[in-house]
Write a protein that holds these residues in place. Structure first.
Motif, PDB file in Angstrom:
ATOM      1  N   ARG A 114       3.765  -2.770  -2.190  1.00 50.55           N
ATOM      2  CA  ARG A 114       4.364  -1.487  -1.781  1.00 50.55           C
ATOM      3  C   ARG A 114       5.205  -1.734  -0.531  1.00 50.55           C
ATOM      4  O   ARG A 114       4.713  -2.350   0.423  1.00 50.55           O
ATOM      5  CB  ARG A 114       3.283  -0.440  -1.459  1.00 50.55           C
ATOM      6  N   GLU A 116       5.816  -0.595   2.377  1.00 46.91           N
ATOM      7  CA  GLU A 116       5.340   0.338   3.396  1.00 46.91           C
ATOM      8  C   GLU A 116       5.669  -0.207   4.769  1.00 46.91           C
ATOM      9  O   GLU A 116       5.980  -1.389   4.921  1.00 46.91           O
ATOM     10  CB  GLU A 116       3.821   0.500   3.291  1.00 46.91           C
ATOM     11  N   ARG A 122      -2.320  -2.409   6.766  1.00 44.59           N
ATOM     12  CA  ARG A 122      -1.315  -1.950   5.808  1.00 44.59           C
ATOM     13  C   ARG A 122      -0.284  -3.046   5.606  1.00 44.59           C
ATOM     14  O   ARG A 122       0.396  -3.439   6.545  1.00 44.59           O
ATOM     15  CB  ARG A 122      -0.650  -0.671   6.333  1.00 44.59           C
ATOM     16  N   PHE A 126      -0.828  -6.556  -0.877  1.00 47.23           N
ATOM     17  CA  PHE A 126      -2.245  -6.447  -0.559  1.00 47.23           C
ATOM     18  C   PHE A 126      -3.025  -6.538  -1.858  1.00 47.23           C
ATOM     19  O   PHE A 126      -2.470  -6.381  -2.936  1.00 47.23           O
ATOM     20  CB  PHE A 126      -2.528  -5.112   0.162  1.00 47.23           C
ATOM     21  N   ARG A 259      -5.103  12.363  -2.560  1.00 48.85           N
ATOM     22  CA  ARG A 259      -4.725  11.019  -2.994  1.00 48.85           C
ATOM     23  C   ARG A 259      -3.235  10.945  -3.322  1.00 48.85           C
ATOM     24  O   ARG A 259      -2.612  11.917  -3.686  1.00 48.85           O
ATOM     25  CB  ARG A 259      -5.568  10.518  -4.169  1.00 48.85           C
ATOM     26  N   LEU A 261      -1.339   9.667  -5.637  1.00 46.89           N
ATOM     27  CA  LEU A 261      -0.798   9.427  -6.976  1.00 46.89           C
ATOM     28  C   LEU A 261      -0.970  10.698  -7.798  1.00 46.89           C
ATOM     29  O   LEU A 261      -1.958  11.402  -7.664  1.00 46.89           O
ATOM     30  CB  LEU A 261      -1.530   8.251  -7.654  1.00 46.89           C
ATOM     31  N   ALA A 281      -8.696   4.546   4.538  1.00 48.99           N
ATOM     32  CA  ALA A 281      -9.752   4.500   3.531  1.00 48.99           C
ATOM     33  C   ALA A 281      -9.907   3.061   3.074  1.00 48.99           C
ATOM     34  O   ALA A 281      -8.942   2.304   3.002  1.00 48.99           O
ATOM     35  CB  ALA A 281      -9.384   5.380   2.355  1.00 48.99           C
ATOM     36  N   VAL A 282     -11.136   2.684   2.751  1.00 47.46           N
ATOM     37  CA  VAL A 282     -11.344   1.332   2.227  1.00 47.46           C
ATOM     38  C   VAL A 282     -11.088   1.315   0.723  1.00 47.46           C
ATOM     39  O   VAL A 282     -10.736   0.284   0.142  1.00 47.46           O
ATOM     40  CB  VAL A 282     -12.734   0.806   2.652  1.00 47.46           C
ATOM     41  N   GLY A 283     -11.196   2.475   0.109  1.00 44.12           N
ATOM     42  CA  GLY A 283     -10.901   2.549  -1.324  1.00 44.12           C
ATOM     43  C   GLY A 283     -10.975   3.989  -1.792  1.00 44.12           C
ATOM     44  O   GLY A 283     -11.416   4.870  -1.052  1.00 44.12           O
ATOM     45  N   SER A 306      -9.926   2.128  -6.906  1.00 46.71           N
ATOM     46  CA  SER A 306      -9.501   0.823  -6.403  1.00 46.71           C
ATOM     47  C   SER A 306      -9.936   0.684  -4.956  1.00 46.71           C
ATOM     48  O   SER A 306     -10.068   1.674  -4.221  1.00 46.71           O
ATOM     49  CB  SER A 306      -7.997   0.651  -6.550  1.00 46.71           C
ATOM     50  N   ILE A 307     -10.174  -0.562  -4.589  1.00 49.69           N
ATOM     51  CA  ILE A 307     -10.652  -0.891  -3.243  1.00 49.69           C
ATOM     52  C   ILE A 307      -9.684  -1.907  -2.653  1.00 49.69           C
ATOM     53  O   ILE A 307      -9.288  -2.848  -3.330  1.00 49.69           O
ATOM     54  CB  ILE A 307     -12.068  -1.516  -3.334  1.00 49.69           C
ATOM     55  N   GLY A 308      -9.289  -1.682  -1.412  1.00 46.96           N
ATOM     56  CA  GLY A 308      -8.382  -2.620  -0.750  1.00 46.96           C
ATOM     57  C   GLY A 308      -9.172  -3.801  -0.197  1.00 46.96           C
ATOM     58  O   GLY A 308     -10.062  -3.627   0.628  1.00 46.96           O
TER      59      GLY A 308
HETATM   60  P1  AMP Z   1      -4.436   3.724  -3.345  1.00 53.79           P
HETATM   61  O1  AMP Z   1      -4.076   2.928  -4.563  1.00 53.79           O
HETATM   62  O2  AMP Z   1      -3.260   4.129  -2.529  1.00 53.79           O
HETATM   63  O3  AMP Z   1      -5.387   4.797  -3.626  1.00 53.79           O
HETATM   64  O4  AMP Z   1      -5.214   2.713  -2.400  1.00 53.79           O
HETATM   65  C1  AMP Z   1      -6.509   2.260  -2.658  1.00 53.79           C
HETATM   66  C2  AMP Z   1      -6.933   1.341  -1.564  1.00 53.79           C
HETATM   67  O5  AMP Z   1      -6.052   0.221  -1.516  1.00 53.79           O
HETATM   68  C3  AMP Z   1      -6.815   1.943  -0.173  1.00 53.79           C
HETATM   69  O6  AMP Z   1      -7.974   2.671   0.146  1.00 53.79           O
HETATM   70  C4  AMP Z   1      -6.660   0.731   0.696  1.00 53.79           C
HETATM   71  O7  AMP Z   1      -7.903   0.125   0.946  1.00 53.79           O
HETATM   72  C5  AMP Z   1      -5.850  -0.185  -0.171  1.00 53.79           C
HETATM   73  N1  AMP Z   1      -4.414  -0.111   0.168  1.00 53.79           N
HETATM   74  C6  AMP Z   1      -3.496   0.766  -0.270  1.00 53.79           C
HETATM   75  N2  AMP Z   1      -2.281   0.502   0.259  1.00 53.79           N
HETATM   76  C7  AMP Z   1      -2.443  -0.576   1.048  1.00 53.79           C
HETATM   77  C8  AMP Z   1      -1.572  -1.361   1.860  1.00 53.79           C
HETATM   78  N3  AMP Z   1      -0.277  -1.093   1.968  1.00 53.79           N
HETATM   79  N4  AMP Z   1      -2.087  -2.406   2.551  1.00 53.79           N
HETATM   80  C9  AMP Z   1      -3.407  -2.710   2.455  1.00 53.79           C
HETATM   81  N5  AMP Z   1      -4.277  -2.017   1.693  1.00 53.79           N
HETATM   82  C10 AMP Z   1      -3.802  -0.967   1.009  1.00 53.79           C
END
Ligand code: AMP
Length: 437
Positions: A114, A116, A122, A126, A259, A261, A281-283, A306-308
């Motif tokens: 992404r 970002e 971030r 990732f 969220r 999406l 958030a961690v996930g 999903s979990i980052g």
């Molecule tokens: P999402 O798909 O946006 O719901 O993200 C799910 C999880 O992915 C988040 O809670 C983060 O732990 C991780 N995540 C999302 N975007 C990033 C990013 N740019 N960098 C690192 N981790 C991310």
């Protein structure tokens, strides 16, 4: 050491010392997933751009600003995946995975992309761990999913986890809520940021996601989705909460959790770790009952998360601890002519043809063609416990304890030495990472 090249902005190298933590996280996660009956799918890291535009949603930040999109040589528009659910649902339909089991449990582990603004936690590339349960509509599926989510985080070493849950309603009640939100935000539009005024036209729910500080007071007064839920959605949400209570998963209702999406329906959830703060958030995850049908498949309710992985690792210890791994032994060639023998002897100590992780010695050789004393210096520098010399003396292989600086009894053969080294390791434990001198 200067290089002409650097890692691209927003990405990072995972170096030895840290990469071991990734391996441990991946294996603890795979283990938990497999105990819940999940099986892995590995999809390509790029897909047709439309797949993400149609599922994640045109009005989301991800699609509007963050996609890595390119044309291939035939002019097809492709995109590096920004998330894992849409590719997995595509694969599920393309290979009719739902036909063998009406309850399909799948997972993925891999990098997402992404564009970002990079900051702590971030990145532009990732890693995510994600799981999807396709088929069941019942609240018990949501509860099992959140339970799995919770235990993956626990298995990774997170102690304090708060799960926030909300419901976004369905095709009956969400439009009603959307209009209530639109009315509320329209009346306050002069206090909203430019992006939010844009969202007011496209999808006012997205405004609840805005992180701009000046918008926060307006968001705080917004109507709650929970007051707009239709009866079936309310019952579903109540049952999910009751199920989480029954399983002892501590939860908080978070009426403003939407969220980022668009495909979610009904239950959404996120987890926060004390170590990362409230912003990160961690996930997270949620139900997406319409997505399979939108992709052209049969009506198939589904839920996933999903979990980052970077965030999870940050919450359980420091990233970037580039420490060397200590060898159990170094084999030293006493003469240059003994180099091949050193390589071969080291291999027999490693016993790689009968690989058993319990019996795996780490044995290294300095292949630099240097003197025996230089090889010994190197062995000491990298923290080797023992040095073994080849060729052997007539009465066996000389062994030196590098820490104590004293000679041990000679060993008759590679096999006896291997057992002796393993026994020593059992007595004192494996060489700790990063204790090299
Ligand atoms: P999402 O798909 O946006 O719901 O993200 C799910 C999880 O992915 C988040 O809670 C983060 O732990 C991780 N995540 C999302 N975007 C990033 C990013 N740019 N960098 C690192 N981790 C991310």
């Amino acid at each position: 050491m200067a290089s002409k090249f650097q890692v691209p902005r927003g990405t990072r190298d995972i170096l030895p010392g840290e990469s071991e933590r990734w391996v441990v996280l991946e294996s603890s996660t795979r283990d938990v997933l497999s105990r819940y009956g999940y099986r892995e799918v590995r999809t390509p890291i790029f897909e047709a751009t439309d797949l993400f535009v149609r599922s994640v949603g045109e009005a989301t930040d991800i699609v509007r600003k963050e996609l890595y999109t390119f044309e291939d040589r035939k002019g097809r528009s492709l995109t590096l995946r920004p998330e894992g659910t849409a590719p997995l649902v595509r694969a599920y339909l393309e290979h009719s995975l739902g036909q063998t089991d009406p309850l399909t449990r799948l997972y993925y582990i891999g990098p997402m992309f992404r564009y970002e603004r990079p900051q702590a936690g971030r990145y532009r590339q990732f890693w995510q761990i994600g799981a999807e349960l396709l088929g069941p509509a019942a609240p018990a599926a949501d509860v099992e999913m959140i339970d799995l989510f919770y235990w993956i985080l626990r298995a990774a070493g997170l102690a304090e986890i708060t799960v926030h849950v909300n419901s976004l309603g369905d095709a009956t009640c969400r439009p009603v809520y959307r209009e209530r939100l639109r009315d509320y935000f329209t009346a306050q539009s002069d206090r909203l940021c430019g992006d939010c005024r844009e969202r007011l036209k496209t999808n006012p729910l997205r405004i609840l996601d805005c992180k701009v500080p000046s918008c926060q007071p307006v968001l705080a007064g917004a109507p709650s989705v929970l007051d707009s839920l239709c009866e079936p959605c309310r019952e579903h949400f109540d049952a999910v909460r009751a199920g989480l209570d029954a399983l002892g998963i501590s939860q908080e209702t978070a009426p403003r959790l939407v969220r980022g999406l668009d495909y979610y329906t009904r239950t959404v959830f996120e987890a926060y770790a004390a170590e990362l703060g409230a912003q990160n958030a961690v996930g997270g995850g949620g139900r997406y009952d319409e997505l399979v049908r939108e992709f052209g498949g049969p009506a198939t309710p589904a839920i996933g998360f999903s979990i980052g992985m970077e965030r999870l690792l940050m919450a359980t210890g420091p990233l970037e601890v580039g420490q060397p791994a200590r060898p159990d032994a170094c084999v030293v060639a006493r003469e240059p002519s003994a180099t091949w023998e050193a390589l071969k002897f080291a291999r027999s100590l490693r016993n790689v043809d009968r690989y058993d992780p319990q019996d795996a010695l780490r044995v290294m050789v300095d292949p630099g063609g240097r003197s025996a004393s230089a090889q010994l210096k190197w062995a000491s520098k990298i923290g080797a416990r023992f040095a073994v010399f080849v060729p052997p003396d007539p009465d066996g292989y000389p062994v030196r304890d590098m820490e104590a600086g004293k000679d041990e009894a000679k060993q008759k053969s590679a096999e006896s030495l291997r057992h002796w080294l393993l026994e020593r390791r059992r007595q004192v434990g494996p060489a700790p990472e990063g204790a090299a001198r």
